[in-house]
Design a protein around this motif. Structure first.
Motif, PDB file in Angstrom:
ATOM      1  N   SER A  50       0.844  -1.196   0.000  1.00 57.61           N
ATOM      2  CA  SER A  50       0.000   0.000   0.000  1.00 57.61           C
ATOM      3  C   SER A  50       0.874   1.239   0.000  1.00 57.61           C
ATOM      4  CB  SER A  50      -0.915   0.024   1.233  1.00 57.61           C
ATOM      5  OG  SER A  50      -1.649   1.241   1.276  1.00 57.61           O
ATOM      6  N   ASP A  51       0.472   2.243  -0.767  1.00 59.74           N
ATOM      7  CA  ASP A  51       1.189   3.514  -0.748  1.00 59.74           C
ATOM      8  C   ASP A  51       1.104   4.173   0.626  1.00 59.74           C
ATOM      9  OD1 ASP A  51       1.887   3.222  -3.392  1.00 59.74           O
ATOM     10  OD2 ASP A  51       0.282   4.494  -4.173  1.00 59.74           O
ATOM     11  N   TYR A  52       0.114   3.772   1.409  1.00 58.50           N
ATOM     12  CA  TYR A  52      -0.028   4.329   2.754  1.00 58.50           C
ATOM     13  C   TYR A  52       1.196   4.005   3.608  1.00 58.50           C
ATOM     14  CZ  TYR A  52      -1.448   4.614   7.633  1.00 58.50           C
ATOM     15  OH  TYR A  52      -1.486   4.887   8.982  1.00 58.50           O
ATOM     16  N   PHE A  53       1.716   2.797   3.481  1.00 55.76           N
ATOM     17  CA  PHE A  53       2.862   2.395   4.300  1.00 55.76           C
ATOM     18  C   PHE A  53       4.062   3.301   4.039  1.00 55.76           C
ATOM     19  CE2 PHE A  53       0.885  -2.038   3.830  1.00 55.76           C
ATOM     20  CZ  PHE A  53       0.137  -1.881   4.979  1.00 55.76           C
ATOM     21  N   ALA A  54       4.272   3.652   2.777  1.00 58.59           N
ATOM     22  CA  ALA A  54       5.403   4.520   2.438  1.00 58.59           C
ATOM     23  C   ALA A  54       5.172   5.951   2.899  1.00 58.59           C
ATOM     24  CB  ALA A  54       5.638   4.485   0.926  1.00 58.59           C
ATOM     25  N   ALA A  55       3.913   6.372   2.910  1.00 61.52           N
ATOM     26  CA  ALA A  55       3.598   7.763   3.258  1.00 61.52           C
ATOM     27  C   ALA A  55       3.509   8.006   4.753  1.00 61.52           C
ATOM     28  CB  ALA A  55       2.276   8.155   2.601  1.00 61.52           C
ATOM     29  N   LYS A  56       3.249   6.952   5.531  1.00 63.29           N
ATOM     30  CA  LYS A  56       2.960   7.111   6.952  1.00 63.29           C
ATOM     31  C   LYS A  56       4.071   7.833   7.703  1.00 63.29           C
ATOM     32  CE  LYS A  56       1.734   4.431  11.085  1.00 63.29           C
ATOM     33  NZ  LYS A  56       1.425   3.071  11.611  1.00 63.29           N
ATOM     34  N   GLY A  57       5.315   7.487   7.422  1.00 67.37           N
ATOM     35  CA  GLY A  57       6.439   8.123   8.116  1.00 67.37           C
ATOM     36  C   GLY A  57       6.469   9.622   7.894  1.00 67.37           C
ATOM     37  N   GLY A  58       6.170  10.044   6.669  1.00 68.91           N
ATOM     38  CA  GLY A  58       6.130  11.469   6.360  1.00 68.91           C
ATOM     39  C   GLY A  58       4.996  12.167   7.073  1.00 68.91           C
ATOM     40  N   TYR A  59       3.869  11.487   7.195  1.00 68.30           N
ATOM     41  CA  TYR A  59       2.727  12.057   7.919  1.00 68.30           C
ATOM     42  C   TYR A  59       3.093  12.302   9.383  1.00 68.30           C
ATOM     43  CZ  TYR A  59      -0.259  10.338   4.032  1.00 68.30           C
ATOM     44  OH  TYR A  59      -0.833  10.092   2.833  1.00 68.30           O
ATOM     45  N   ILE A  60       3.722  11.319   9.987  1.00 73.36           N
ATOM     46  CA  ILE A  60       4.101  11.428  11.399  1.00 73.36           C
ATOM     47  C   ILE A  60       5.027  12.622  11.614  1.00 73.36           C
ATOM     48  CG2 ILE A  60       5.414  10.291  13.242  1.00 73.36           C
ATOM     49  CD1 ILE A  60       4.375   7.604  12.101  1.00 73.36           C
ATOM     50  N   LYS A  61       5.996  12.767  10.720  1.00 73.07           N
ATOM     51  CA  LYS A  61       6.963  13.865  10.829  1.00 73.07           C
ATOM     52  C   LYS A  61       6.293  15.210  10.585  1.00 73.07           C
ATOM     53  CE  LYS A  61      11.465  15.348   9.053  1.00 73.07           C
ATOM     54  NZ  LYS A  61      12.579  15.021   8.088  1.00 73.07           N
ATOM     55  N   GLU A  62       5.447  15.279   9.564  1.00 81.60           N
ATOM     56  CA  GLU A  62       4.791  16.537   9.193  1.00 81.60           C
ATOM     57  C   GLU A  62       3.903  17.073  10.315  1.00 81.60           C
ATOM     58  OE1 GLU A  62       3.379  19.740   6.765  1.00 81.60           O
ATOM     59  OE2 GLU A  62       5.057  18.347   6.447  1.00 81.60           O
TER      60      GLU A  62
END
Length: 279
Positions: free
Chosen positions: A68-80
């Protein structure tokens, strides 16, 4: 802000109730299924609160894997957003640029936004208690759907009946409080919409589908629960959501589950069912 989420989401839906210029104060995000995303989405629709919905896809990878593209994006969400508790579902408070994570916290926040979290301290506490109990009911379904070595469906329904009896008793008490003793009880708290109404409706809908699949009468011992389910579905505030593809075409559970991975509900089969995942 929307672009940061829509980039990884498989589907982005703006729900504006006919007013394309309406301010969307909140966004909701979940997997591209009903699951835990359906109740808060249904609540926002009932309250006619414009919002954006992000649905993240879980897709086949190789012969038996998932991605899932969500898995790759999650880290950026947490940081943002400086939000280490990040998980699906999450709710974005667009006005204050913050994200609320964890299911019952999302229910609480949106319930208050929609005016659906009780009228006072006591009724708000009842909402909190009910949400916790409904989540325990959900765990019965989730254990069956996703965990190895599941019980047979009849035993799953038997386990769920412990919780159904609690809600049956709760609904009976609500009926006793009503000024109209003959009226159907279609709300869990003070005869008004509240956040737990929506989660109980979704979970009963899932267990009802499982029971039908097994030719079992879910409501044999729970007439008040049936009354709630059917009465809540008939309320005009819920028509918009229940008539939408979000309710009719999304599956109950994710594709890796053994029940409700496809609409119907049917099970999803890796390398076979992708063409049926039209959402």
């Amino acid at each position: 802000m929307s672009s940061i989420f829509s980039k990884a989401a498989g589907t982005t839906v703006d729900v504006t109730f006919g007013d394309k210029n309406a301010e969307k104060k909140h966004s909701m995000a979940y997997w591209s299924i009903r699951g835990l995303g359906a109740p808060p989405t249904m609540m926002l629709c009932a309250a006619k609160e414009p919002f954006t919905l992000y649905l993240y896809d879980l897709v086949e990878k190789g012969e038996d894997g998932w991605s899932s593209d969500y898995f790759a994006a999650k880290g950026g969400y947490i940081k943002e957003f400086k939000q280490p508790l990040w998980n699906l579902p999450f709710c974005v408070d667009n006005e204050n640029n913050r994200v609320i994570c964890q299911t019952n916290a999302v229910f609480s926040h949106l319930g208050k936004v929609c005016g659906m979290f009780g009228d006072d301290e006591n009724s708000a506490s009842e909402c909190e208690q009910l949400l916790a109990e409904i989540y325990d009911l959900r765990d019965v379904m989730i254990t069956f759907v996703y965990k190895p070595n599941p019980e047979n469906p009849a035993d799953v329904l038997k386990n769920a009946s412990t919780y159904f009896q609690k809600f049956e008793s709760w609904l009976e008490i609500q009926g006793e409080k009503s000024k109209d003793e003959d009226a159907s009880v279609v709300h869990l708290v003070n005869g008004k919409f509240s956040a737990p109404d929506f989660h109980l409706f979704e979970m009963v809908d899932q267990f009802e589908a499982l029971a039908k699949q097994e030719s079992i009468d879910l409501y044999e011992k729970f007439p008040k629960l049936k009354e709630f389910k059917e009465g809540f579905a008939s309320l005009p505030e819920n028509k918009f959501y229940l008539d939408s593809w979000l309710h009719k075409e999304l599956p109950f559970n994710n594709v890796v589950g053994r029940f409700g991975g496809l609409p119907g509900p049917k099970a999803y089969t890796h390398t076979v069912s992708a063409k049926e995942a039209t959402w």
